[in-house]
Design an enzyme around this catalytic site. Structure first.
Site, PDB file in Angstrom:
ATOM      1  N   HIS A 147       0.835  -1.209   0.000  1.00  0.00           N
ATOM      2  CA  HIS A 147       0.000   0.000   0.000  1.00  0.00           C
ATOM      3  C   HIS A 147       0.869   1.258   0.000  1.00  0.00           C
ATOM      4  O   HIS A 147       0.688   2.161  -0.835  1.00  0.00           O
ATOM      5  CB  HIS A 147      -0.905  -0.024   1.238  1.00  0.00           C
ATOM      6  N   GLU A 148       1.819   1.314   0.919  1.00  0.00           N
ATOM      7  CA  GLU A 148       2.679   2.497   0.993  1.00  0.00           C
ATOM      8  C   GLU A 148       3.602   2.604  -0.211  1.00  0.00           C
ATOM      9  O   GLU A 148       3.952   3.708  -0.643  1.00  0.00           O
ATOM     10  CB  GLU A 148       3.472   2.492   2.299  1.00  0.00           C
ATOM     11  N   GLU A 186      -4.569   8.145  -2.937  1.00  0.00           N
ATOM     12  CA  GLU A 186      -5.038   6.890  -2.360  1.00  0.00           C
ATOM     13  C   GLU A 186      -5.357   5.870  -3.439  1.00  0.00           C
ATOM     14  O   GLU A 186      -5.220   4.661  -3.213  1.00  0.00           O
ATOM     15  CB  GLU A 186      -6.269   7.150  -1.484  1.00  0.00           C
ATOM     16  N   HIS A 229       1.778   4.601  -2.768  1.00  0.00           N
ATOM     17  CA  HIS A 229       1.910   6.040  -2.525  1.00  0.00           C
ATOM     18  C   HIS A 229       3.267   6.550  -3.007  1.00  0.00           C
ATOM     19  O   HIS A 229       3.373   7.584  -3.678  1.00  0.00           O
ATOM     20  CB  HIS A 229       1.769   6.335  -1.029  1.00  0.00           C
TER      21      HIS A 229
END
Length: 500
Positions: A266-267, A296, A270
């Site tokens: 997830h990160e 997001e 980003h």
């Protein structure tokens, strides 16, 4: 007045040069925030709060300086070409909001959020909302005052929401959350009633060091640029940085390595967006992300559409087994990554469907808090009631309930709905990428992430803030922002997994 071909007004250069200074200062402050959350000594908070407060004040002064005000007024009379007109539009938007807010309020908000962080950590460790509640009350008061300065006639929650998503109206967020609740709750109920049980093969204890080594290896596989990034541990995972230095954090539960895998990917999403912003436009709006809905979307795309795909588990299962000492099959890993746990009480550990009920809950509580319809001391009880209503579970304590997220210590009221907006946009973007990239699934299975990375860079990252949100979505996908692709994707994926 129209500008001559190839010649821009002097005011344009003056405004953009000043805005670059604003950007550099803000980015410097963000790394101080990173340090506070990752590695700063516990007793460093009083000094850090003063440092960040001062930076916020100087940032405000630079952004609202006469050189910006006068330059923007002059440029209002100019017909600028694209993308210069977009740059001025974005500076104007930030200036107009900042100019309405007193400098001392900006500094007070910054100092209070810095001081609130260790209080949140202590309250969470002790599972005691009453420890943190006074800080929340103070931050709510400051944020109401902030919203009042910007637009005294508007819903304060809508004003705060625009800080994170400036170009989608709050009503869009409300519509998306309503759609997700209406569509996902029946799907979750069908899954609960299903006789199908997905594999849950990770039943050992896995050390932090072991999981960190695995996460670093997976980041290698995905193509993380270590020359422009790093991974660390934080109580609440986040990513932060610029196109020259975009860092990620994760966290570990010795019984749940899948959680660390998902958090790290997830990160990574980003960071990939941040690193994909054009370097030549650093300091300009063209070198900044479009907003938290789009940001997001990049993290949820990587986490859900890549990291939770069967193709990805075909690729990484051997690596997972090598690091964890397991004998998991690709199908078992895929099923473990896609378990639906309605009983899960923690948002960042939530599955892909029930996750959005966590967002609905927070959205409703925040709106009531800002409106004065809910007292701060009532939050734990209301939180637990809504958890029971939406997910059928009640947290065991405040740490598992209303203290689980870091965002309120940041004063980030209005932020949470961008998580669901981003998830919806991720499905829309991934569907468009699948249309444009031949056998994208096969490429992921073979560890060929270049085509997807290039597609995202070309269609999202490289534009910075050239387009407003819906225009960017239309440029990338051919249609406006819509929740339909996510609903179709979720229904098909989980219908197949659970034999619905």
């Amino acid at each position: 007045m129209a500008t001559e071909q190839g010649q821009l007004p002097d005011a344009y250069d003056e405004v953009l040069e000043q805005f670059a200074r604003v950007t550099y200062l803000s980015d410097g402050g963000s790394y101080l925030n990173w340090d506070q959350e990752v590695m700063m000594p516990d007793d460093g908070t009083p000094a850090r709060a003063k440092q960040l407060s001062t930076i916020s004040g100087v940032h405000h002064d630079l952004l609202t300086d006469d050189v910006v005000a006068d330059g923007l007024d002059e440029l209002d009379e100019s017909e600028l070409p694209q993308p210069q007109a977009a740059e001025v539009r974005e500076v104007r938007r930030q200036y107009d909001r900042a100019a309405k807010v007193p400098r001392d309020l900006v500094e007070r908000i910054s100092e209070e959020t810095s001081n609130a962080l260790p209080v949140w950590k202590e309250a969470k460790a002790e599972s005691d909302w009453s420890t943190f509640a006074p800080k929340v009350e103070t931050l709510l008061d400051l944020k109401r005052e902030y919203a009042e300065h910007i637009d005294p006639d508007a819903d304060p929650y809508a004003v705060l929401f625009a800080d994170y998503e400036p170009y989608l109206d709050l009503s869009v967020a409300e519509d998306v959350l309503t759609t997700l609740r209406d569509e996902l709750v029946p799907l979750i109920d069908d899954i609960k009633a299903s006789d199908t049980e997905l594999a849950d093969p990770f039943d050992g204890a896995y050390s932090d060091d072991t999981q960190m080594a695995l996460c670093r290896s997976l980041l290698d596989t995905l193509g993380y640029d270590w020359d422009r990034g790093r991974i660390d541990v934080a109580p609440h995972p986040f990513s932060l940085g610029t196109q020259f230095d975009a860092r990620v954090t994760t966290r570990f539960d010795e019984e749940d390595p899948v959680g660390a895998i998902g958090s790290t990917i997830h990160e990574f999403g980003h960071a990939t967006y941040t690193l994909g912003l054009p370097q030549e436009h650093y300091g300009s709006p063209l070198g900044q992300h479009r907003g938290l809905t789009v940001h997001e979307s990049q993290s949820r795309l990587m986490e859900n559409h890549v990291g939770r795909s069967r193709a990805f588990w075909d690729l990484v299962t051997d690596d997972v087994n090598d690091h964890l000492g397991t004998e998991v099959t690709p199908q078992a890993g895929y099923e473990a990554a896609n378990q639906i746990y309605p009983e899960n009480r923690i948002r960042v550990e939530a599955d892909e469907l029930t996750y959005h009920m966590h967002i609905v809950l927070r959205f409703e509580i925040e709106r009531d808090l800002l409106a004065g319809d809910l007292d701060v001391e009532e939050v734990p009880a209301v939180w637990n009631e809504k958890m029971e209503e939406y997910l059928g579970v009640t947290p065991d304590d405040d740490a598992e309930g209303c203290l689980q997220d870091i965002h309120w210590s940041h004063g980030s009221f209005g932020y949470f709905s961008t998580y669901s907006l981003g998830s919806v946009l991720a499905a829309q973007l991934f569907a468009a990428a699948e249309d444009d990239i031949a056998d994208l699934d096969g490429k992921i299975r073979n560890g060929e992430f270049g085509p997807l990375h290039d597609w995202l860079t070309e269609n999202v990252h490289a534009h910075g803030q050239r387009y407003e949100t819906n225009d960017l979505v239309r440029e990338a996908t051919g249609s406006g922002f819509s929740a339909d692709p996510f609903v179709e994707y979720a229904t098909a994926k989980f219908g197949d997994l659970y034999d619905l």
